[in-house]
Design a protein around this motif. Structure first.
Motif, PDB file in Angstrom:
ATOM      1  N   THR A  82       0.821  -1.215   0.000  1.00 54.96           N
ATOM      2  CA  THR A  82       0.000   0.000   0.000  1.00 54.96           C
ATOM      3  C   THR A  82       0.856   1.266   0.000  1.00 54.96           C
ATOM      4  O   THR A  82       2.042   1.232   0.355  1.00 54.96           O
ATOM      5  N   PRO A  83       0.256   2.397  -0.364  1.00 57.30           N
ATOM      6  CA  PRO A  83       1.021   3.646  -0.453  1.00 57.30           C
ATOM      7  C   PRO A  83       1.204   4.326   0.890  1.00 57.30           C
ATOM      8  O   PRO A  83       0.502   4.044   1.866  1.00 57.30           O
ATOM      9  N   ALA A  84       2.157   5.252   0.930  1.00 55.59           N
ATOM     10  CA  ALA A  84       2.293   6.130   2.091  1.00 55.59           C
ATOM     11  C   ALA A  84       1.049   7.011   2.181  1.00 55.59           C
ATOM     12  O   ALA A  84       0.378   7.261   1.177  1.00 55.59           O
ATOM     13  N   GLY A  85       0.729   7.458   3.384  1.00 60.04           N
ATOM     14  CA  GLY A  85      -0.433   8.324   3.557  1.00 60.04           C
ATOM     15  C   GLY A  85      -1.757   7.592   3.551  1.00 60.04           C
ATOM     16  O   GLY A  85      -2.807   8.218   3.404  1.00 60.04           O
ATOM     17  N   LEU A  86      -1.726   6.274   3.719  1.00 59.53           N
ATOM     18  CA  LEU A  86      -2.963   5.499   3.719  1.00 59.53           C
ATOM     19  C   LEU A  86      -3.784   5.822   4.966  1.00 59.53           C
ATOM     20  O   LEU A  86      -3.362   5.549   6.088  1.00 59.53           O
ATOM     21  N   GLN A  87      -4.957   6.407   4.757  1.00 60.40           N
ATOM     22  CA  GLN A  87      -5.823   6.775   5.871  1.00 60.40           C
ATOM     23  C   GLN A  87      -7.217   7.073   5.348  1.00 60.40           C
ATOM     24  O   GLN A  87      -7.476   7.038   4.144  1.00 60.40           O
ATOM     25  N   GLY A  88      -8.146   7.340   6.268  1.00 61.59           N
ATOM     26  CA  GLY A  88      -9.491   7.741   5.886  1.00 61.59           C
ATOM     27  C   GLY A  88     -10.190   6.724   5.009  1.00 61.59           C
ATOM     28  O   GLY A  88     -10.166   5.524   5.263  1.00 61.59           O
ATOM     29  N   SER A  89     -10.833   7.201   3.946  1.00 63.55           N
ATOM     30  CA  SER A  89     -11.633   6.340   3.076  1.00 63.55           C
ATOM     31  C   SER A  89     -10.778   5.307   2.347  1.00 63.55           C
ATOM     32  O   SER A  89     -11.236   4.194   2.089  1.00 63.55           O
ATOM     33  N   ARG A  90      -9.542   5.660   2.034  1.00 62.13           N
ATOM     34  CA  ARG A  90      -8.652   4.710   1.336  1.00 62.13           C
ATOM     35  C   ARG A  90      -8.286   3.549   2.257  1.00 62.13           C
ATOM     36  O   ARG A  90      -8.219   2.393   1.827  1.00 62.13           O
ATOM     37  N   LEU A  91      -8.063   3.846   3.527  1.00 63.14           N
ATOM     38  CA  LEU A  91      -7.779   2.788   4.490  1.00 63.14           C
ATOM     39  C   LEU A  91      -9.000   1.885   4.657  1.00 63.14           C
ATOM     40  O   LEU A  91      -8.872   0.657   4.692  1.00 63.14           O
ATOM     41  N   LYS A  92     -10.165   2.472   4.738  1.00 66.66           N
ATOM     42  CA  LYS A  92     -11.394   1.683   4.883  1.00 66.66           C
ATOM     43  C   LYS A  92     -11.604   0.757   3.688  1.00 66.66           C
ATOM     44  O   LYS A  92     -12.036  -0.385   3.835  1.00 66.66           O
ATOM     45  N   GLU A  93     -11.269   1.247   2.502  1.00 63.19           N
ATOM     46  CA  GLU A  93     -11.414   0.447   1.286  1.00 63.19           C
ATOM     47  C   GLU A  93     -10.496  -0.769   1.326  1.00 63.19           C
ATOM     48  O   GLU A  93     -10.893  -1.886   0.990  1.00 63.19           O
ATOM     49  N   VAL A  94      -9.258  -0.556   1.786  1.00 62.69           N
ATOM     50  CA  VAL A  94      -8.299  -1.650   1.876  1.00 62.69           C
ATOM     51  C   VAL A  94      -8.724  -2.662   2.933  1.00 62.69           C
ATOM     52  O   VAL A  94      -8.614  -3.880   2.741  1.00 62.69           O
ATOM     53  N   LEU A  95      -9.222  -2.165   4.062  1.00 63.03           N
ATOM     54  CA  LEU A  95      -9.599  -3.056   5.158  1.00 63.03           C
ATOM     55  C   LEU A  95     -10.787  -3.951   4.808  1.00 63.03           C
ATOM     56  O   LEU A  95     -10.974  -5.002   5.434  1.00 63.03           O
ATOM     57  N   LYS A  96     -11.557  -3.557   3.813  1.00 59.84           N
ATOM     58  CA  LYS A  96     -12.700  -4.379   3.396  1.00 59.84           C
ATOM     59  C   LYS A  96     -12.255  -5.751   2.910  1.00 59.84           C
ATOM     60  O   LYS A  96     -13.003  -6.730   3.026  1.00 59.84           O
TER      61      LYS A  96
END
Length: 205
Positions: A82-96
């Motif tokens: 994953t990329p640096a700065g992973l947070q918010g909606s992008r983190l939620k998408e990955v955690l799915k």
């Protein structure tokens, strides 16, 4: 199908090194492995292109930077860099899609604070109870004061520390050839393989 996400919002902490070697470990176990790269630098994707045809097969997981879908059903094990700065909606998408989150961490005060915020956000996610989280120390010299500070920090997190990988050119030389520790004869790099024992056990559980 276990999906292992390698994540830390701080850049340059060793996410691609960890991702490629996890994929290499799964491949050595005989699994059908796919490696995805959501980082715009595409380090893991470049590594796959360098991988020799004689090495164990690791497939490319074609994903966009903002959208993570389900991998093909014929794949048994998936690793996502994953990329640096992973947070918010992008983190939620990955955690799915994640079953496990592997967090590389360097013995630097900046890395530790960035990681703490990331882990706090991860703990607040609705998927937190369904995702296993493990920490890996990267480029650690256990004889230094910074290593002592890292130990103090991880104790405060209450999360499993799977191992501490030393700062060695072995990873650099192997990556340049599209290889991992698990692609070479074990006797060539026993010290590094020993440091992976706790990580491998966690991946297999």
């Amino acid at each position: 199908m276990p999906i292992v996400v390698v994540a830390n919002p701080k850049g340059g902490v060793g996410k691609s090194t960890l991702s490629t070697n996890v994929a290499g470990y799964f491949a050595r176990q005989g699994h059908s492995v796919m490696l995805g790269d959501a980082d715009r630098q595409q380090s893991s994707a470049l590594w796959l292109k360098l991988r020799p045809p004689t090495a164990r097969v690791i497939q490319t997981w074609e994903i966009s930077e903002d959208l993570v879908g389900r991998p093909p059903k014929d794949v048994t094990h998936v690793v996502l860099d994953t990329p640096a700065g992973l947070q918010g909606s992008r983190l939620k998408e990955v955690l799915k899609v994640a079953d496990k989150v592997l967090v590389p961490l360097q013995p630097s005060i900046f890395d530790m604070y960035a990681t703490r915020s990331f882990l706090d956000e991860l703990a607040q996610s609705s998927r937190a109870s369904k995702v296993q989280v493990g920490l890996v120390g990267m480029r650690v010299d256990m004889r230094t004061i910074s290593a002592d500070k890292l130990r103090e920090f991880v104790v405060s997190l209450g999360l499993p520390v799977l191992g501490a990988l030393r700062d060695t050119q072995n990873y650099v030389h192997l990556a340049a050839r599209g290889l991992t520790l698990f692609d070479v004869t074990p006797g060539r790099m026993p010290k590094d393989l020993e440091q992976w024992q706790g990580i491998c056990q966690w991946l297999d559980n």
